[in-house]
Write a protein that holds these residues in place. Sequence first.
Motif, PDB file in Angstrom:
ATOM      1  N   SER A 115       0.809  -1.223   0.000  1.00 29.39           N
ATOM      2  CA  SER A 115       0.000   0.000   0.000  1.00 29.39           C
ATOM      3  C   SER A 115       0.838   1.266   0.000  1.00 29.39           C
ATOM      4  N   ASP A 144      -3.067   3.041   5.197  1.00 24.36           N
ATOM      5  CA  ASP A 144      -3.631   2.046   4.281  1.00 24.36           C
ATOM      6  C   ASP A 144      -3.191   0.634   4.652  1.00 24.36           C
ATOM      7  N   ASP A 172      -5.427  -0.535   7.438  1.00 21.49           N
ATOM      8  CA  ASP A 172      -6.748  -0.862   6.886  1.00 21.49           C
ATOM      9  C   ASP A 172      -6.715  -2.180   6.123  1.00 21.49           C
ATOM     10  N   LEU A 173      -5.678  -2.350   5.320  1.00 22.73           N
ATOM     11  CA  LEU A 173      -5.551  -3.565   4.520  1.00 22.73           C
ATOM     12  C   LEU A 173      -5.380  -4.802   5.411  1.00 22.73           C
ATOM     13  N   GLU A 182      -8.729  -5.503   7.049  1.00 25.18           N
ATOM     14  CA  GLU A 182      -9.668  -6.069   6.080  1.00 25.18           C
ATOM     15  C   GLU A 182      -9.325  -7.530   5.784  1.00 25.18           C
ATOM     16  N   SER A 189      -7.553  -8.564  -1.442  1.00 19.97           N
ATOM     17  CA  SER A 189      -8.144  -7.342  -0.888  1.00 19.97           C
ATOM     18  C   SER A 189      -7.466  -6.115  -1.483  1.00 19.97           C
ATOM     19  N   PHE A 190      -6.146  -6.166  -1.582  1.00 17.94           N
ATOM     20  CA  PHE A 190      -5.384  -5.045  -2.140  1.00 17.94           C
ATOM     21  C   PHE A 190      -5.765  -4.806  -3.597  1.00 17.94           C
ATOM     22  N   ASN A 217      -8.491  -5.717  -5.161  1.00 20.30           N
ATOM     23  CA  ASN A 217      -9.878  -5.243  -5.236  1.00 20.30           C
ATOM     24  C   ASN A 217      -9.956  -3.761  -4.910  1.00 20.30           C
ATOM     25  N   GLU A 218      -9.220  -3.341  -3.909  1.00 23.47           N
ATOM     26  CA  GLU A 218      -9.219  -1.932  -3.519  1.00 23.47           C
ATOM     27  C   GLU A 218      -8.602  -1.077  -4.624  1.00 23.47           C
ATOM     28  N   LYS A 219      -7.539  -1.577  -5.261  1.00 21.07           N
ATOM     29  CA  LYS A 219      -6.906  -0.837  -6.352  1.00 21.07           C
ATOM     30  C   LYS A 219      -7.886  -0.618  -7.500  1.00 21.07           C
ATOM     31  N   LYS A 248     -11.065  -0.285  -7.264  1.00 21.71           N
ATOM     32  CA  LYS A 248     -12.074   0.684  -6.853  1.00 21.71           C
ATOM     33  C   LYS A 248     -11.508   2.084  -6.671  1.00 21.71           C
ATOM     34  N   SER A 249     -10.214   2.171  -6.429  1.00 20.18           N
ATOM     35  CA  SER A 249      -9.617   3.444  -6.016  1.00 20.18           C
ATOM     36  C   SER A 249      -9.547   4.460  -7.146  1.00 20.18           C
TER      37      SER A 249
END
Length: 192
Positions: free
Chosen positions: A40, A45, A48-49, A52, A81-82, A84-86, A88-89
């Motif tokens: 991250s 982050d 959070d990661l 999560e 998770s990372f 997926n977040e990327k 969406k970011s």
Amino acid sequence: MSPVQEANLVARAQNGDVEAFCELASNHQRSLYALALKYSGNHHDAEDLTQEAMLNAYRAIHKFKGMSSFHTWLSRIMVNSFLNEKRKSDPLASRKRQDAIEEDYEASFYSSRPARNSERSVHNGLVMHQVLKLLGSVPARQRLMFLMKHQEGMTCEEIADTMGTSVGTVKKTLFRVVDRLRQHFAMPAIKG
């Protein structure tokens, strides 16, 4: 913690023992956080990661079959998770991460080092800056594999397990990233 103790805790957690899962989580928290920080690029982050990933692992503990180590399973959840977040970011996320990596590198580069090889140190610093900049343009999944191999020292088999892919795909991806770096740093041919 021994593998037998960990297997016992996993079995208890799969049967609904929350304390057993908490003990597993606390045993892996530090190493997962270290990985999350590298992925991250910043403390907030990474926390959070990690949180999560642990929450997702708790929800999916009954799916753990023991085909890989528990740590590898947790790492795979974190990578997913990372990624997926990327997805969406915002489009600036890659640049923010790159800035954080460069700041961390610069802080370590300018720490108290002997001045004997200052010219070499400056050159190495410039090359590292260019490598980090180029890695920022590499797709997140490829960058993760490269970092797992060259920063974490993971084997191609471990990376394949963590990323949920084949060893051949990992090797091909690593070759592409290294080849991209090699092409970027190749000296142009001198015609004479």
